[in-house]
Design a protein around this motif. Structure first.
Motif, mmCIF file in Angstrom:
data_model
loop_
_atom_site.group_PDB
_atom_site.id
_atom_site.type_symbol
_atom_site.label_atom_id
_atom_site.label_comp_id
_atom_site.label_asym_id
_atom_site.label_seq_id
_atom_site.Cartn_x
_atom_site.Cartn_y
_atom_site.Cartn_z
ATOM 1 N N GLU A 43 79.885 43.379 -8.007
ATOM 2 C CA GLU A 43 78.705 43.166 -7.435
ATOM 3 C C GLU A 43 78.981 43.724 -5.808
ATOM 4 O OE1 GLU A 43 77.751 39.051 -7.230
ATOM 5 O OE2 GLU A 43 78.945 38.554 -5.929
ATOM 6 N N PHE A 44 77.863 43.788 -4.985
ATOM 7 C CA PHE A 44 77.729 43.987 -3.613
ATOM 8 C C PHE A 44 77.762 42.569 -3.172
ATOM 9 C CE2 PHE A 44 75.442 47.972 -5.101
ATOM 10 C CZ PHE A 44 76.410 48.615 -4.621
ATOM 11 N N PRO A 45 78.870 42.131 -2.376
ATOM 12 C CA PRO A 45 78.856 40.635 -2.146
ATOM 13 C C PRO A 45 77.627 40.256 -1.343
ATOM 14 C CG PRO A 45 80.588 41.880 -0.687
ATOM 15 C CD PRO A 45 80.032 42.841 -1.724
ATOM 16 N N GLY A 46 77.265 38.996 -1.570
ATOM 17 C CA GLY A 46 75.565 38.556 -0.832
ATOM 18 C C GLY A 46 75.656 37.092 -1.451
ATOM 19 N N GLY A 47 74.110 36.757 -1.480
ATOM 20 C CA GLY A 47 73.857 35.598 -2.061
ATOM 21 C C GLY A 47 72.389 35.385 -1.587
ATOM 22 N N LYS A 48 71.996 34.224 -1.964
ATOM 23 C CA LYS A 48 70.389 33.818 -1.571
ATOM 24 C C LYS A 48 70.195 33.666 -0.295
ATOM 25 C CE LYS A 48 70.300 31.583 -6.128
ATOM 26 N NZ LYS A 48 70.870 30.423 -6.784
ATOM 27 N N VAL A 49 69.072 34.244 0.222
ATOM 28 C CA VAL A 49 68.607 33.919 1.610
ATOM 29 C C VAL A 49 68.003 32.574 1.393
ATOM 30 C CG1 VAL A 49 66.847 34.765 3.407
ATOM 31 C CG2 VAL A 49 67.914 36.461 1.820
ATOM 32 N N ALA A 58 71.032 36.259 6.696
ATOM 33 C CA ALA A 58 71.795 35.893 5.207
ATOM 34 C C ALA A 58 73.033 36.805 4.865
ATOM 35 C CB ALA A 58 70.841 35.780 4.342
ATOM 36 N N ILE A 59 72.934 38.143 5.255
ATOM 37 C CA ILE A 59 73.993 39.083 4.610
ATOM 38 C C ILE A 59 75.269 38.682 5.510
ATOM 39 C CG2 ILE A 59 74.820 41.457 4.802
ATOM 40 C CD1 ILE A 59 72.001 42.413 3.990
ATOM 41 N N VAL A 60 74.861 38.578 6.952
ATOM 42 C CA VAL A 60 76.069 38.346 8.037
ATOM 43 C C VAL A 60 76.692 37.013 7.353
ATOM 44 C CG1 VAL A 60 76.650 37.623 10.421
ATOM 45 C CG2 VAL A 60 74.951 39.701 9.758
ATOM 46 N N ARG A 61 75.990 35.981 7.083
ATOM 47 C CA ARG A 61 76.443 34.419 6.616
ATOM 48 C C ARG A 61 77.286 34.727 5.461
ATOM 49 N NH1 ARG A 61 74.632 31.475 3.330
ATOM 50 N NH2 ARG A 61 72.597 32.383 3.159
ATOM 51 N N GLU A 62 76.592 35.495 4.482
ATOM 52 C CA GLU A 62 77.428 35.411 3.368
ATOM 53 C C GLU A 62 78.641 36.189 3.446
ATOM 54 O OE1 GLU A 62 77.008 34.164 0.365
ATOM 55 O OE2 GLU A 62 74.554 33.418 0.490
ATOM 56 N N CYS A 63 78.696 37.392 4.054
ATOM 57 C CA CYS A 63 80.093 37.964 4.334
ATOM 58 C C CYS A 63 81.285 37.083 4.987
ATOM 59 C CB CYS A 63 79.831 39.275 5.045
ATOM 60 S SG CYS A 63 78.933 40.471 3.971
ATOM 61 N N ARG A 64 80.574 36.298 6.045
ATOM 62 C CA ARG A 64 81.491 35.185 6.591
ATOM 63 C C ARG A 64 82.091 34.370 5.586
ATOM 64 N NH1 ARG A 64 77.762 33.661 11.200
ATOM 65 N NH2 ARG A 64 78.112 35.497 12.618
ATOM 66 N N GLU A 65 81.343 33.749 4.792
ATOM 67 C CA GLU A 65 81.615 32.952 3.630
ATOM 68 C C GLU A 65 82.447 33.353 2.725
ATOM 69 O OE1 GLU A 65 77.604 30.249 4.191
ATOM 70 O OE2 GLU A 65 77.994 30.907 2.323
ATOM 71 N N GLU A 66 82.032 34.463 2.243
ATOM 72 C CA GLU A 66 82.656 35.065 1.124
ATOM 73 C C GLU A 66 83.989 35.816 0.965
ATOM 74 O OE1 GLU A 66 79.787 36.988 -1.518
ATOM 75 O OE2 GLU A 66 78.761 35.172 -1.966
ATOM 76 N N LEU A 67 83.951 36.524 2.483
ATOM 77 C CA LEU A 67 84.946 37.893 2.786
ATOM 78 C C LEU A 67 85.780 37.355 4.082
ATOM 79 C CD1 LEU A 67 82.760 40.805 2.241
ATOM 80 C CD2 LEU A 67 84.341 39.708 0.503
ATOM 81 N N GLY A 68 85.223 36.509 4.647
ATOM 82 C CA GLY A 68 85.904 36.185 6.135
ATOM 83 C C GLY A 68 85.847 37.427 6.978
ATOM 84 N N VAL A 69 84.898 38.025 6.893
ATOM 85 C CA VAL A 69 84.793 39.213 7.821
ATOM 86 C C VAL A 69 83.439 39.090 8.438
ATOM 87 C CG1 VAL A 69 86.032 40.779 6.795
ATOM 88 C CG2 VAL A 69 83.489 40.616 6.174
ATOM 89 N N GLU A 70 83.312 39.684 9.625
ATOM 90 C CA GLU A 70 82.163 40.082 10.570
ATOM 91 C C GLU A 70 81.477 41.515 10.091
ATOM 92 O OE1 GLU A 70 80.513 37.896 12.404
ATOM 93 O OE2 GLU A 70 82.053 36.407 11.680
ATOM 94 N N VAL A 71 80.338 41.779 9.681
ATOM 95 C CA VAL A 71 79.763 42.985 9.574
ATOM 96 C C VAL A 71 78.631 43.175 10.581
ATOM 97 C CG1 VAL A 71 80.459 42.830 7.126
ATOM 98 C CG2 VAL A 71 78.046 42.080 7.878
ATOM 99 N N GLU A 72 78.339 44.575 10.504
ATOM 100 C CA GLU A 72 77.167 44.936 11.277
ATOM 101 C C GLU A 72 76.278 45.731 10.387
ATOM 102 O OE1 GLU A 72 78.800 46.590 14.821
ATOM 103 O OE2 GLU A 72 78.923 48.501 14.020
ATOM 104 N N LEU A 73 74.832 45.553 10.204
ATOM 105 C CA LEU A 73 74.153 46.206 9.291
ATOM 106 C C LEU A 73 73.772 47.797 9.739
ATOM 107 C CD1 LEU A 73 72.158 43.693 7.650
ATOM 108 C CD2 LEU A 73 74.479 44.004 7.232
ATOM 109 N N VAL A 74 73.645 48.592 8.816
ATOM 110 C CA VAL A 74 73.481 50.096 9.313
ATOM 111 C C VAL A 74 71.987 50.486 8.790
ATOM 112 C CG1 VAL A 74 74.269 52.397 8.881
ATOM 113 C CG2 VAL A 74 75.996 51.021 8.994
ATOM 114 N N GLU A 75 71.829 50.283 7.621
ATOM 115 C CA GLU A 75 70.266 50.591 6.764
ATOM 116 C C GLU A 75 70.198 49.992 5.459
ATOM 117 O OE1 GLU A 75 70.297 54.781 7.316
ATOM 118 O OE2 GLU A 75 72.102 55.204 6.188
ATOM 119 N N ARG A 76 69.218 50.172 5.066
ATOM 120 C CA ARG A 76 68.891 49.652 3.809
ATOM 121 C C ARG A 76 69.361 50.491 2.739
ATOM 122 N NH1 ARG A 76 64.562 46.432 2.102
ATOM 123 N NH2 ARG A 76 65.453 46.955 -0.002
#
Ligand code: C5P
Length: 141
Positions: A43-49, A58-76
């Motif tokens: 899957e693409f890592p993530g979870g429930k809003v 929610a994506i930023v939080r899930e990536c922290r929790e599941e992967l231990g990283v900070e992400v910045e979103l680009v586009e849908r």
């Protein structure tokens, strides 16, 4: 008289996912460890809003929790897609790593896949319709 039914939330279930792309044009795929029916699928890592949370937060939080990283979103990536096991939708964003190297804190395994490798893993049914568009985006990355 008491109501035998539990309260029903009117908020639609939105599950978010991150298609994290690195500088080499590879996307991060994450292999589910649970539940048993989904274990082994990718899957693409993530979870429930959560209530009151935006999809982006929610994506930023899930990536922290599941992967231990900070992400910045680009586009849908693609449209909202129906979830099969839950009533709701899957909403995926393309993201870049801002800090850290992904670690499988909750997943069974992680893999970086280039455009030619996207069919090498068994994607969850909700995620699978996004793969053709992702292949085009990675080839242009
Ligand atoms: O990860 P979590 O258990 O919170 O996901 C909730 C639901 O969303 C699960 O049924 C899971 O299969 C689904 N999901 C999905 N694709 C994703 C992430 C989650 O279909 N990329």
């Amino acid at each position: 008289m008491s109501n035998p039914l539990p309260p029903v939330s009117s908020a639609p279930l939105i599950v978010v996912g991150a298609a994290i792309v690195n500088d080499r044009g590879q996307v991060l795929a994450a292999q589910r460890a649970e539940p048993p029916a989904l274990a082994g699928c990718w899957e693409f890592p993530g979870g429930k809003v959560e209530p009151g949370e935006s999809d982006v937060s929610a994506i930023v939080r899930e990536c922290r929790e599941e992967l231990g990283v900070e992400v910045e979103l680009v586009e849908r990536l693609g449209p909202d897609l129906p979830l099969q096991r839950d009533f709701g939708v899957l909403r995926v964003w393309i993201a870049r790593l801002a800090e850290g190297e992904p670690t499988a804190l909750e997943h069974a395994a992680l893999r970086w896949l280039d455009a030619t490798e996207l069919d090498d893993v068994a994607w969850l049914p909700a995620d699978a319709p996004l793969i053709d568009e992702l292949r085009v985006r990675l080839a242009e990355w």
